[in-house]
Design a protein around this motif. Structure first.
Motif, PDB file in Angstrom:
ATOM      1  N   VAL A   1       6.149  12.029  -0.302  1.00 59.08           N
ATOM      2  CA  VAL A   1       5.034  11.103  -0.053  1.00 59.08           C
ATOM      3  C   VAL A   1       4.379  11.298   1.316  1.00 59.08           C
ATOM      4  CG1 VAL A   1       6.553   9.184   0.641  1.00 59.08           C
ATOM      5  CG2 VAL A   1       4.285   8.685  -0.245  1.00 59.08           C
TER       6      VAL A   1
ATOM      7  N   THR B   1       0.821  -1.223   0.000  1.00 56.95           N
ATOM      8  CA  THR B   1       0.000   0.000   0.000  1.00 56.95           C
ATOM      9  C   THR B   1       0.852   1.269   0.000  1.00 56.95           C
ATOM     10  OG1 THR B   1      -0.237   0.041   2.404  1.00 56.95           O
ATOM     11  CG2 THR B   1      -1.940  -1.126   1.150  1.00 56.95           C
ATOM     12  N   GLY B   2       2.114   1.158   0.463  1.00 57.95           N
ATOM     13  CA  GLY B   2       3.017   2.312   0.369  1.00 57.95           C
ATOM     14  C   GLY B   2       3.183   2.724  -1.090  1.00 57.95           C
TER      15      GLY B   2
ATOM     16  N   SER C   1       0.356  11.381   1.831  1.00 54.12           N
ATOM     17  CA  SER C   1      -0.305  10.298   2.580  1.00 54.12           C
ATOM     18  C   SER C   1      -0.946  10.812   3.876  1.00 54.12           C
ATOM     19  CB  SER C   1       0.674   9.162   2.871  1.00 54.12           C
ATOM     20  OG  SER C   1       1.710   9.601   3.709  1.00 54.12           O
TER      21      SER C   1
ATOM     22  N   ARG D   1       0.639   0.894   6.952  1.00 61.32           N
ATOM     23  CA  ARG D   1       0.703   1.500   8.284  1.00 61.32           C
ATOM     24  C   ARG D   1      -0.622   1.374   9.032  1.00 61.32           C
ATOM     25  NH1 ARG D   1       4.737   2.032   5.740  1.00 61.32           N
ATOM     26  NH2 ARG D   1       6.390   3.588   5.934  1.00 61.32           N
ATOM     27  N   ASP D   2      -1.720   1.216   8.273  1.00 63.76           N
ATOM     28  CA  ASP D   2      -3.063   1.248   8.869  1.00 63.76           C
ATOM     29  C   ASP D   2      -3.895   0.057   8.421  1.00 63.76           C
ATOM     30  OD1 ASP D   2      -3.174   1.921   6.210  1.00 63.76           O
ATOM     31  OD2 ASP D   2      -4.715   3.456   6.439  1.00 63.76           O
TER      32      ASP D   2
ATOM     33  N   ARG E   1       0.856  11.838  12.967  1.00 65.67           N
ATOM     34  CA  ARG E   1      -0.052  12.543  12.042  1.00 65.67           C
ATOM     35  C   ARG E   1      -1.509  12.347  12.491  1.00 65.67           C
ATOM     36  NH1 ARG E   1       0.928   8.294   7.257  1.00 65.67           N
ATOM     37  NH2 ARG E   1      -0.543   6.752   7.996  1.00 65.67           N
TER      38      ARG E   1
ATOM     39  N   ARG F   1      -6.421   9.298   1.710  1.00 62.82           N
ATOM     40  CA  ARG F   1      -6.445   8.039   2.446  1.00 62.82           C
ATOM     41  C   ARG F   1      -7.781   7.318   2.224  1.00 62.82           C
ATOM     42  NH1 ARG F   1      -1.984   7.506   5.171  1.00 62.82           N
ATOM     43  NH2 ARG F   1      -2.728   5.452   5.698  1.00 62.82           N
TER      44      ARG F   1
ATOM     45  N   TYR G   1       0.375   5.107  -2.171  1.00 68.65           N
ATOM     46  CA  TYR G   1       0.570   6.515  -1.780  1.00 68.65           C
ATOM     47  C   TYR G   1       1.701   7.143  -2.598  1.00 68.65           C
ATOM     48  CZ  TYR G   1      -2.778   5.551   1.823  1.00 68.65           C
ATOM     49  OH  TYR G   1      -3.952   5.213   2.455  1.00 68.65           O
ATOM     50  N   ARG G   2       2.691   6.324  -2.932  1.00 69.93           N
ATOM     51  CA  ARG G   2       3.780   6.827  -3.783  1.00 69.93           C
ATOM     52  C   ARG G   2       3.245   7.165  -5.176  1.00 69.93           C
ATOM     53  NH1 ARG G   2       9.113   5.765  -2.166  1.00 69.93           N
ATOM     54  NH2 ARG G   2       9.166   4.960  -0.045  1.00 69.93           N
TER      55      ARG G   2
HETATM   56  O1   DC Z   1       6.181   1.828   2.968  1.00 66.75           O
HETATM   57  P1   DC Z   1       6.636   3.018   2.128  1.00 66.75           P
HETATM   58  O2   DC Z   1       7.883   3.694   2.634  1.00 66.75           O
HETATM   59  O3   DC Z   1       6.710   2.706   0.661  1.00 66.75           O
HETATM   60  O4   DC Z   1       5.453   4.089   2.315  1.00 66.75           O
HETATM   61  C1   DC Z   1       5.482   5.311   1.667  1.00 66.75           C
HETATM   62  C2   DC Z   1       4.759   6.354   2.492  1.00 66.75           C
HETATM   63  O5   DC Z   1       3.347   6.094   2.546  1.00 66.75           O
HETATM   64  C3   DC Z   1       5.220   6.510   3.940  1.00 66.75           C
HETATM   65  O6   DC Z   1       5.398   7.902   4.195  1.00 66.75           O
HETATM   66  C4   DC Z   1       4.080   6.006   4.784  1.00 66.75           C
HETATM   67  C5   DC Z   1       2.885   6.113   3.884  1.00 66.75           C
HETATM   68  N1   DC Z   1       1.943   5.011   4.039  1.00 66.75           N
HETATM   69  C6   DC Z   1       0.766   5.257   4.718  1.00 66.75           C
HETATM   70  O7   DC Z   1       0.567   6.367   5.206  1.00 66.75           O
HETATM   71  N2   DC Z   1      -0.170   4.284   4.826  1.00 66.75           N
HETATM   72  C7   DC Z   1       0.035   3.073   4.293  1.00 66.75           C
HETATM   73  N3   DC Z   1      -0.909   2.131   4.411  1.00 66.75           N
HETATM   74  C8   DC Z   1       1.244   2.791   3.610  1.00 66.75           C
HETATM   75  C9   DC Z   1       2.184   3.789   3.503  1.00 66.75           C
END
Ligand code: DC
Length: 231
Positions: free
Chosen positions: A104, A36-37, A108, A135-136, A193, A114, A40-41
């Motif tokens: 990013v 999922t990162g 995000s 993250r969530d 955040r 989101r 957001y990227r």
């Molecule tokens: O895991 P990553 O470093 O590729 O994630 C990129 C950015 O996205 C990082 O700043 C956290 C955010 N992110 C998020 O807020 N929620 C998620 N489910 C996955 C990543």
């Protein structure tokens, strides 16, 4: 014992090897893996391509109008790895670059971004059999996931791993202190955040992999998977 198809939610701090572990499990058990990162990227790349970010400011009214037009999908390539597609275009390489990495966390942190991503993520789990990392995932996306894992490692260990990785890619200018500061700053941003801060779900299993090898952590996760799928 018969295994049922389940949803696996993996969350944790940045640079603690979440995606390596999630990918290894998905491959071993024949599930789809969703990073999922990367989503957001990809939204961040879209913003950059459409000139919606000036310094530390995202043009939210414009992004809000565009967000229904942003679709992110994944496709497995010839090497068996999953590539990220933004509105049908393969953007796997661009989303890993520094320009996207630097912006990013701004994108995000936006609530309507989101909500759009969470809706796309939930739609990917129609048939179960999915490993998703982020993250969530255990707190917001799949609060009913049969297996939730929260991964962490000390900031020092994570910075050492990233520093070694940078060096192996030929980066001789970034210092260890810079990498450590970046890891600590991202921890702070992710966990403080307002929108969906990083936190361990009450029913998530905690894994601190500071002192584990890759094989040990993969085996730990696989055993937890077997338990959850046969429960
Ligand atoms: O895991 P990553 O470093 O590729 O994630 C990129 C950015 O996205 C990082 O700043 C956290 C955010 N992110 C998020 O807020 N929620 C998620 N489910 C996955 C990543």
């Amino acid at each position: 014992m018969k295994q049922k198809r389940i949803t696996v939610a993996i969350d944790g701090h940045s640079s603690c090897g979440k995606s390596t572990m999630a990918k290894a499990l998905a491959k071993r058990v024949g599930y789809a893996y969703i990073d999922t990162g990367a989503m957001y990227r990809a939204v961040t790349l879209y913003c950059l391509e459409h000139d919606m970010i000036k310094g530390e400011e995202v043009n939210k009214p414009r992004l809000r109008r565009h967000i229904p037009k942003i679709e992110i999908t994944f496709q497995v390539n010839e090497e068996g790895k999953s590539d990220t597609y933004l509105n049908g275009k393969n953007v796997e390489k661009e989303i890993r670059g520094m320009e996207v990495s630097n912006k990013v966390s701004l994108v995000s942190a936006i609530g309507f971004v989101r909500r759009a991503m969470v809706a796309q993520q939930q739609a990917m789990d129609k048939n179960k059999g999915i490993v998703m990392d982020g993250r969530d995932i255990g707190t917001v996306v799949f609060p009913d996931a049969e297996l939730k894992v929260f991964i962490t490692a000390s900031a020092q260990v994570r910075a050492e791993r990233r520093f070694k990785e940078l060096q192996s890619k030929g980066d001789t200018t970034t210092t260890f202190e810079e990498v450590l500061a970046n890891v600590q700053e991202r921890d702070l941003l992710d966990s403080t955040r307002k929108e969906s801060p990083l936190r361990q779900a009450d029913d998530a299993l905690l894994l601190d992999n500071s002192n584990l090898t890759l094989e040990e952590q993969d085996e730990w996760l696989y055993q937890r998977f077997v338990e959850a799928a046969t429960r």
